[in-house]
Design a protein around this motif. Sequence first.
Motif, PDB file in Angstrom:
ATOM      1  N   ARG A   1     -12.480   0.969  -0.866  1.00  0.00           N
ATOM      2  CA  ARG A   1     -13.872   0.698  -0.505  1.00  0.00           C
ATOM      3  C   ARG A   1     -14.761   1.906  -0.817  1.00  0.00           C
ATOM      4  O   ARG A   1     -15.893   1.748  -1.306  1.00  0.00           O
TER       5      ARG A   1
ATOM      6  N   ILE B   1     -13.801  -5.184  -0.951  1.00  0.00           N
ATOM      7  CA  ILE B   1     -12.498  -5.659  -0.497  1.00  0.00           C
ATOM      8  C   ILE B   1     -12.621  -6.074   0.963  1.00  0.00           C
ATOM      9  O   ILE B   1     -13.256  -5.380   1.762  1.00  0.00           O
TER      10      ILE B   1
ATOM     11  N   SER C   1      -3.405  -8.066   5.509  1.00  0.00           N
ATOM     12  CA  SER C   1      -3.736  -7.948   4.090  1.00  0.00           C
ATOM     13  C   SER C   1      -5.194  -7.552   3.931  1.00  0.00           C
ATOM     14  O   SER C   1      -6.015  -7.735   4.836  1.00  0.00           O
ATOM     15  N   SER C   2      -5.506  -6.997   2.768  1.00  0.00           N
ATOM     16  CA  SER C   2      -6.885  -6.727   2.349  1.00  0.00           C
ATOM     17  C   SER C   2      -7.066  -7.361   0.982  1.00  0.00           C
ATOM     18  O   SER C   2      -6.226  -7.172   0.095  1.00  0.00           O
ATOM     19  N   ARG C   3      -8.170  -8.095   0.802  1.00  0.00           N
ATOM     20  CA  ARG C   3      -8.295  -8.952  -0.371  1.00  0.00           C
ATOM     21  C   ARG C   3      -9.629  -8.736  -1.083  1.00  0.00           C
ATOM     22  O   ARG C   3     -10.691  -8.820  -0.457  1.00  0.00           O
TER      23      ARG C   3
ATOM     24  N   ASP D   1      -5.413   2.832   2.446  1.00  0.00           N
ATOM     25  CA  ASP D   1      -5.640   2.361   1.076  1.00  0.00           C
ATOM     26  C   ASP D   1      -6.893   1.499   0.978  1.00  0.00           C
ATOM     27  O   ASP D   1      -7.653   1.585   0.003  1.00  0.00           O
ATOM     28  N   THR D   2      -7.143   0.663   1.996  1.00  0.00           N
ATOM     29  CA  THR D   2      -8.352  -0.164   1.983  1.00  0.00           C
ATOM     30  C   THR D   2      -9.599   0.703   2.016  1.00  0.00           C
ATOM     31  O   THR D   2     -10.565   0.463   1.269  1.00  0.00           O
TER      32      THR D   2
ATOM     33  N   PRO E   1      -8.868  -5.088   6.882  1.00  0.00           N
ATOM     34  CA  PRO E   1      -7.614  -5.855   6.990  1.00  0.00           C
ATOM     35  C   PRO E   1      -7.769  -7.196   7.723  1.00  0.00           C
ATOM     36  O   PRO E   1      -8.526  -7.320   8.660  1.00  0.00           O
TER      37      PRO E   1
ATOM     38  N   LEU F   1      -2.094   0.307   5.020  1.00  0.00           N
ATOM     39  CA  LEU F   1      -3.148  -0.621   4.635  1.00  0.00           C
ATOM     40  C   LEU F   1      -4.538  -0.089   4.960  1.00  0.00           C
ATOM     41  O   LEU F   1      -5.466  -0.191   4.152  1.00  0.00           O
ATOM     42  N   ASP F   2      -4.713   0.486   6.140  1.00  0.00           N
ATOM     43  CA  ASP F   2      -6.035   0.977   6.519  1.00  0.00           C
ATOM     44  C   ASP F   2      -6.504   2.084   5.587  1.00  0.00           C
ATOM     45  O   ASP F   2      -7.655   2.085   5.132  1.00  0.00           O
TER      46      ASP F   2
ATOM     47  N   PRO G   1       0.829  -1.216   0.000  1.00  0.00           N
ATOM     48  CA  PRO G   1       0.000   0.000   0.000  1.00  0.00           C
ATOM     49  C   PRO G   1       0.855   1.254   0.000  1.00  0.00           C
ATOM     50  O   PRO G   1       1.977   1.269   0.508  1.00  0.00           O
TER      51      PRO G   1
END
Length: 260
Positions: free
Chosen positions: A96, A102, A122-124, A91-92, A105, A88-89, A84
């Motif tokens: 969204r 997605i 991870s975020s998927r 970008d997720t 995390p 991560l938080d 990211p």
Amino acid sequence: MRQSIDHIVIAVTDLDKAIADYTTLGFTVLPGGEHPRGSRNALIVLADGAYLEIIAFSRPVPGFRWWRVLDEAGSGLVDYALLPADGLDTDTARIRDAGIAIEGPIDGERLQPDGTRIAWRSSRPPEPDIPFLCEDVTPRALRVPEGAARRHANGVTGIAGVTVAVRDLAASVVRYRAVTGLEPLATGAAPGLGFALAQFRLGRQMLSLAQPRGEACEGLTRQLGRRGQGAFALSFFGPADRCLDRALAHGARLEIVRAL
């Protein structure tokens, strides 16, 4: 910090044989470790900080897409991840907010052979035409070793690009815009080659989305039918142009391109 390719995942039925075969291809292959879900892996770490994860499963994991693809279609590329740009938080949430589903995390971990615990988050996305995101919790050097581990007899130094098979190029371009925050460098049909293409550049790395058109591009069509959307081929920077033996690569389409 900008986004970059974190790692590419190759699922195989026999990890020990894959380690031997990738060593024959000229890669330095490192032992990875074991995951709580019943998988174990080996790593090929490159000088640019990205790596290949070669993964095998000791038992069925029906709810996990990598295992399902391996079980139904055999060994080969199954996914890839980006680091990211803004954490991560953040970008997720941005992805969204753009309307892209997605999950995460999600906490992840594995134990190295010496017992060292490595942890990440991870975020998927449920649909793998777009990559997942991966961020370290423990020091990155534990997950991505440095030094001599990044040197390879075949001269490979880093990831040049990933080609992704997609069913609807226009829809996937919208999704990549949301994931990367970038506009494609080019988009449109590749005359005579049987596919449409869109490309996004992350530094020196190129993400290419390819949708088959008609029967001219049999490999892409077969990929989508057997393995679904997702990573189709991988290019490395290295000393000279050449394709690597797909049998030794356990079904993965791999090539080396000369770094200019």
